[in-house]
Design an enzyme around this catalytic site. Sequence first.
Site, PDB file in Angstrom:
ATOM      1  N   SER A   1      37.627  40.755  32.336  1.00 50.07           N
ATOM      2  CA  SER A   1      38.188  41.185  31.055  1.00 50.07           C
ATOM      3  C   SER A   1      37.591  42.489  30.534  1.00 50.07           C
ATOM      4  O   SER A   1      38.166  43.119  29.644  1.00 50.07           O
ATOM      5  CB  SER A   1      38.012  40.088  30.002  1.00 50.07           C
TER       6      SER A   1
ATOM      7  N   LYS B   1      32.481  40.993  24.949  1.00 47.71           N
ATOM      8  CA  LYS B   1      33.609  41.874  24.625  1.00 47.71           C
ATOM      9  C   LYS B   1      33.078  43.096  23.879  1.00 47.71           C
ATOM     10  O   LYS B   1      31.904  43.195  23.543  1.00 47.71           O
ATOM     11  CB  LYS B   1      34.626  41.153  23.732  1.00 47.71           C
TER      12      LYS B   1
END
Length: 268
Positions: free
Chosen positions: A42, A108
Amino acid sequence: MASTDKAEGGIVDTIKQVFYALLIAGIFRAFFFQPFWIPSGSMKDTLLIGDFLFVNKMAYGYSQYSCEIPLVNVSFCPFVKGRVLSSEPEVGDVVVFKHPTSKVDYIKRLIGKPGDKIQMIDGVLHINGTALKTEPDGFFEEISRAQGPQRSPVRCFDNIPVGDGAICQKEKFIETLPNGVEHSILNIVNQPSDNTQVFTVPAQHYFFMGDNRDNSTDSRFSQLGGGVGYAHEDLLIGRADRVMFSSAGKSLFYFWTWRGDRFFKKIE
């Protein structure tokens, strides 16, 4: 008898030394630097599957979630309310945090702080009504094969299938955040997450996105749908600053698969 007592004393001393060593290692991990191995794609191409890094836990201070004992997930700080010795994270930081519901560690990029309005329009990130500067930067290329211990498949531009072992490409761009932080993002295909509602970040919460925008379950997706939603400040674990080394194989210990260009690589 004396030799037996001496042997028993030696065993006890060894147990004590092992106990103290584990205690010191646990304290170091709980309060200073936590090891983290990237399990998913990701955050490509900033972080690759198999990157090994240490998370700086001193960067944002401590909460009951950020000072856990390794393996057993028991906190050294169970009675801490809020955060202590806290510092404000900056937009653009790559952050490890606890998922709001599952409490699994996620990594993230911080995109929105309390009060910010976040929206994706035609694949372009808008913050507080302004489209971010996004410049083409060629393609990110990788070998099409199952990656990491989860044997994750790779996705190529436009979801065009390529044979195992062939080159898989994704569009690459340099995105500039409002504070001037530049970082790489990838585009695979036009999909619903390229156009979103306006997200207004609540007080004491943060909005996170993956750099591999079309392959990231992040704050664009609600917790009920398996996403992250808004993450409360107490869930912050620390900042990822540098990749120590990286393994392209199934295991961290397959040293013959280590990527030679990622030793001590700064995370930007």
